[in-house]
Design an enzyme around this catalytic site. Structure first.
Site, PDB file in Angstrom:
ATOM      1  N   ASN A 146      -1.631   1.698  -1.994  1.00  0.00           N
ATOM      2  CA  ASN A 146      -1.646   3.066  -2.516  1.00  0.00           C
ATOM      3  C   ASN A 146      -0.384   3.818  -2.153  1.00  0.00           C
ATOM      4  O   ASN A 146       0.218   3.578  -1.110  1.00  0.00           O
ATOM      5  CB  ASN A 146      -2.873   3.816  -1.993  1.00  0.00           C
ATOM      6  CG  ASN A 146      -4.145   3.230  -2.548  1.00  0.00           C
ATOM      7  OD1 ASN A 146      -4.086   2.441  -3.482  1.00  0.00           O
ATOM      8  ND2 ASN A 146      -5.269   3.595  -1.979  1.00  0.00           N
ATOM      9  N   HIS A 148       3.723  -0.574  -1.550  1.00  0.00           N
ATOM     10  CA  HIS A 148       4.207  -0.165  -2.877  1.00  0.00           C
ATOM     11  C   HIS A 148       4.881   1.213  -2.859  1.00  0.00           C
ATOM     12  O   HIS A 148       4.991   1.856  -3.894  1.00  0.00           O
ATOM     13  CB  HIS A 148       3.049  -0.180  -3.882  1.00  0.00           C
ATOM     14  CG  HIS A 148       2.543  -1.560  -4.171  1.00  0.00           C
ATOM     15  ND1 HIS A 148       1.327  -1.819  -4.736  1.00  0.00           N
ATOM     16  CD2 HIS A 148       3.116  -2.775  -3.966  1.00  0.00           C
ATOM     17  CE1 HIS A 148       1.161  -3.136  -4.860  1.00  0.00           C
ATOM     18  NE2 HIS A 148       2.225  -3.729  -4.395  1.00  0.00           N
ATOM     19  N   CYS A 166      17.191   8.073  -2.809  1.00  0.00           N
ATOM     20  CA  CYS A 166      18.497   8.289  -3.435  1.00  0.00           C
ATOM     21  C   CYS A 166      18.835   7.060  -4.285  1.00  0.00           C
ATOM     22  O   CYS A 166      18.782   5.929  -3.802  1.00  0.00           O
ATOM     23  CB  CYS A 166      19.555   8.492  -2.354  1.00  0.00           C
ATOM     24  SG  CYS A 166      21.226   8.541  -3.017  1.00  0.00           S
ATOM     25  N   CYS A 218      19.789  14.257  -3.830  1.00  0.00           N
ATOM     26  CA  CYS A 218      19.652  13.843  -2.429  1.00  0.00           C
ATOM     27  C   CYS A 218      20.430  14.760  -1.491  1.00  0.00           C
ATOM     28  O   CYS A 218      21.258  15.557  -1.923  1.00  0.00           O
ATOM     29  CB  CYS A 218      20.156  12.408  -2.269  1.00  0.00           C
ATOM     30  SG  CYS A 218      21.949  12.265  -2.403  1.00  0.00           S
ATOM     31  N   ASN A 226     -15.725  -3.595  -2.901  1.00  0.00           N
ATOM     32  CA  ASN A 226     -15.179  -3.135  -4.183  1.00  0.00           C
ATOM     33  C   ASN A 226     -16.331  -2.682  -5.087  1.00  0.00           C
ATOM     34  O   ASN A 226     -17.462  -3.137  -4.943  1.00  0.00           O
ATOM     35  CB  ASN A 226     -14.397  -4.268  -4.860  1.00  0.00           C
ATOM     36  CG  ASN A 226     -13.298  -3.754  -5.759  1.00  0.00           C
ATOM     37  OD1 ASN A 226     -12.397  -3.042  -5.297  1.00  0.00           O
ATOM     38  ND2 ASN A 226     -13.342  -4.083  -7.038  1.00  0.00           N
ATOM     39  N   LEU A 227     -15.998  -1.799  -6.014  1.00  0.00           N
ATOM     40  CA  LEU A 227     -17.035  -1.284  -6.909  1.00  0.00           C
ATOM     41  C   LEU A 227     -17.654  -2.388  -7.758  1.00  0.00           C
ATOM     42  O   LEU A 227     -18.857  -2.456  -7.949  1.00  0.00           O
ATOM     43  CB  LEU A 227     -16.418  -0.203  -7.809  1.00  0.00           C
ATOM     44  CG  LEU A 227     -17.365   0.576  -8.699  1.00  0.00           C
ATOM     45  CD1 LEU A 227     -18.432   1.295  -7.883  1.00  0.00           C
ATOM     46  CD2 LEU A 227     -16.592   1.590  -9.544  1.00  0.00           C
TER      47      LEU A 227
HETATM   48  P1  NAD Z   1      -6.567  -1.147  -9.497  1.00  0.00           P
HETATM   49  O1  NAD Z   1      -6.555   0.173 -10.140  1.00  0.00           O
HETATM   50  O2  NAD Z   1      -5.994  -2.305 -10.205  1.00  0.00           O
HETATM   51  O3  NAD Z   1      -8.069  -1.528  -9.126  1.00  0.00           O
HETATM   52  C1  NAD Z   1      -8.906  -0.646  -8.446  1.00  0.00           C
HETATM   53  C2  NAD Z   1     -10.177  -1.373  -8.049  1.00  0.00           C
HETATM   54  O4  NAD Z   1     -10.961  -0.460  -7.302  1.00  0.00           O
HETATM   55  C3  NAD Z   1     -11.039  -1.848  -9.243  1.00  0.00           C
HETATM   56  O5  NAD Z   1     -11.385  -3.216  -9.053  1.00  0.00           O
HETATM   57  C4  NAD Z   1     -12.287  -0.951  -9.181  1.00  0.00           C
HETATM   58  O6  NAD Z   1     -13.477  -1.656  -9.503  1.00  0.00           O
HETATM   59  C5  NAD Z   1     -12.306  -0.559  -7.718  1.00  0.00           C
HETATM   60  N1  NAD Z   1     -12.935   0.747  -7.461  1.00  0.00           N
HETATM   61  C6  NAD Z   1     -12.958   1.855  -8.258  1.00  0.00           C
HETATM   62  N2  NAD Z   1     -13.617   2.839  -7.644  1.00  0.00           N
HETATM   63  C7  NAD Z   1     -14.026   2.351  -6.430  1.00  0.00           C
HETATM   64  C8  NAD Z   1     -14.759   2.903  -5.350  1.00  0.00           C
HETATM   65  N3  NAD Z   1     -15.225   4.160  -5.366  1.00  0.00           N
HETATM   66  N4  NAD Z   1     -14.982   2.120  -4.274  1.00  0.00           N
HETATM   67  C9  NAD Z   1     -14.530   0.824  -4.224  1.00  0.00           C
HETATM   68  N5  NAD Z   1     -13.851   0.262  -5.248  1.00  0.00           N
HETATM   69  C10 NAD Z   1     -13.571   1.022  -6.323  1.00  0.00           C
HETATM   70  O7  NAD Z   1      -5.887  -0.948  -8.097  1.00  0.00           O
HETATM   71  P2  NAD Z   1      -4.991  -1.877  -7.149  1.00  0.00           P
HETATM   72  O8  NAD Z   1      -5.613  -3.227  -7.036  1.00  0.00           O
HETATM   73  O9  NAD Z   1      -4.730  -1.067  -5.934  1.00  0.00           O
HETATM   74  O10 NAD Z   1      -3.618  -2.103  -7.913  1.00  0.00           O
HETATM   75  C11 NAD Z   1      -3.018  -1.127  -8.683  1.00  0.00           C
HETATM   76  C12 NAD Z   1      -1.721  -0.503  -8.248  1.00  0.00           C
HETATM   77  O11 NAD Z   1      -1.938   0.868  -8.587  1.00  0.00           O
HETATM   78  C13 NAD Z   1      -1.280  -0.458  -6.822  1.00  0.00           C
HETATM   79  O12 NAD Z   1      -0.069  -1.090  -6.777  1.00  0.00           O
HETATM   80  C14 NAD Z   1      -1.058   1.030  -6.496  1.00  0.00           C
HETATM   81  O13 NAD Z   1       0.239   1.245  -6.014  1.00  0.00           O
HETATM   82  C15 NAD Z   1      -1.204   1.775  -7.795  1.00  0.00           C
HETATM   83  N6  NAD Z   1      -2.031   2.996  -7.768  1.00  0.00           N
HETATM   84  C16 NAD Z   1      -2.149   3.736  -6.618  1.00  0.00           C
HETATM   85  C17 NAD Z   1      -2.978   4.855  -6.597  1.00  0.00           C
HETATM   86  C18 NAD Z   1      -3.070   5.647  -5.311  1.00  0.00           C
HETATM   87  O14 NAD Z   1      -2.139   5.657  -4.533  1.00  0.00           O
HETATM   88  N7  NAD Z   1      -4.209   6.304  -5.035  1.00  0.00           N
HETATM   89  C19 NAD Z   1      -3.700   5.218  -7.739  1.00  0.00           C
HETATM   90  C20 NAD Z   1      -3.547   4.439  -8.910  1.00  0.00           C
HETATM   91  C21 NAD Z   1      -2.707   3.328  -8.907  1.00  0.00           C
END
Ligand code: NAD
Length: 240
Positions: free
Chosen positions: A90, A107, A115, A137, A203-204
């Site tokens: 995240n 990430h 910059c 910057c 996971n959900l």
């Molecule tokens: P993804 O969006 O691909 O998958 C998210 C997963 O979380 C899904 O499998 C979904 O079923 C599950 N999910 C949804 N709600 C949930 C809950 N309440 N509890 C548990 N699980 C839940 O995400 P990813 O695998 O992290 O990969 C995506 C990329 O997206 C990452 O590289 C990230 O940098 C970026 N991203 C980050 C954010 C953030 O920083 N919050 C938000 C969106 C995307």
């Protein structure tokens, strides 16, 4: 204090209950945008203002959301386990705000900007830093344009050496809220399995790599993670 080495990898799902949408909320889009249009170097070169505004909106949104019980449960776990490494995909700062101050962001982060010339990053979250215009910057003699400090698709994730070292040595590897689509993060469970670690998923819904885990808990992280971590700590306290 336990000596068990735990590595936790979180993904967008852990922040969903805080109000930040995941990448794959069912429609394969991120906030109504195709990933190719907002999260690739090609998108930045083709239309930097569009990409910049997308991330400025994400940075503003971060100030409006709060950590949820899943972030808080991981912060509590860090107090009980000296040997905890928290890795997140995240880009938000909700782990830090819950108390996990040494979170590894593979990430990148929304809080910092980079910059384009020197690669140096700076925290830029003042009111004037959150508008739609480009920012420059403070590191170069002639101020240069800043870009989001985000690892886009096709770019190298950050801190991979530290991440592999931690996963190769861990006893327990726990993944929370990740779809298992984005590599190399999705492959870390295989590294943990090869190291003989117990691998747990929260996971959900079952992600594409669910079969790789020894234990799978399906549900909302905010609701079920606190119980999973309590059980993990209790198990760890049992005599060998
Ligand atoms: P993804 O969006 O691909 O998958 C998210 C997963 O979380 C899904 O499998 C979904 O079923 C599950 N999910 C949804 N709600 C949930 C809950 N309440 N509890 C548990 N699980 C839940 O995400 P990813 O695998 O992290 O990969 C995506 C990329 O997206 C990452 O590289 C990230 O940098 C970026 N991203 C980050 C954010 C953030 O920083 N919050 C938000 C969106 C995307």
């Amino acid at each position: 204090m336990s000596r068990q080495r735990i590595v936790v990898l979180t993904g967008a799902g852990i922040s969903a209950e805080s109000g930040i949408r995941t990448f794959r909320d069912g429609d394969g889009l991120w906030e109504e945008h195709r990933i190719e249009d907002v999260a690739t170097p090609q998108a930045w070169h083709a239309d930097p203002m569009f990409v910049w505004r997308f991330y400025q909106a994400r940075r503003r949104q971060m100030l409006e959301v709060e950590p949820n019980p899943a972030h808080e449960a991981l912060a509590d776990l860090a107090e009980r386990h000296e040997e905890l490494t928290l890795i997140t995909q995240n880009v938000d700062d909700l782990h830090e705000r819950a108390g996990n101050t040494s979170t590894i962001h593979m990430h990148g982060r929304l809080k910092t900007l980079r910059c384009e010339r020197s690669g140096q990053t700076e925290v830029r979250m003042e009111e004037g830093d959150l508008k739609d215009e480009f920012l420059t910057c403070t590191c170069c003699a002639v101020a240069q344009r800043l870009r989001p400090d985000i690892v886009w698709f096709g770019e190298m994730p950050m801190h991979m050496e530290d991440i592999y070292a931690a996963v190769e040595e861990c006893d327990t590897f726990l993944v929370v809220g990740s779809s298992g689509h984005v590599y190399p993060a999705a492959g870390l469970v295989n590294v943990a399995n090869a190291a003989g670690a117990k691998t747990i998923l929260v996971n959900l819904e079952a992600p594409v790599n669910a079969d790789a885990f020894t234990e799978v808990h399906l549900g909302k992280a905010g609701e079920i993670l606190p119980g999973v971590l309590k059980h993990l700590s209790e198990e760890d306290m049992q005599p060998e």
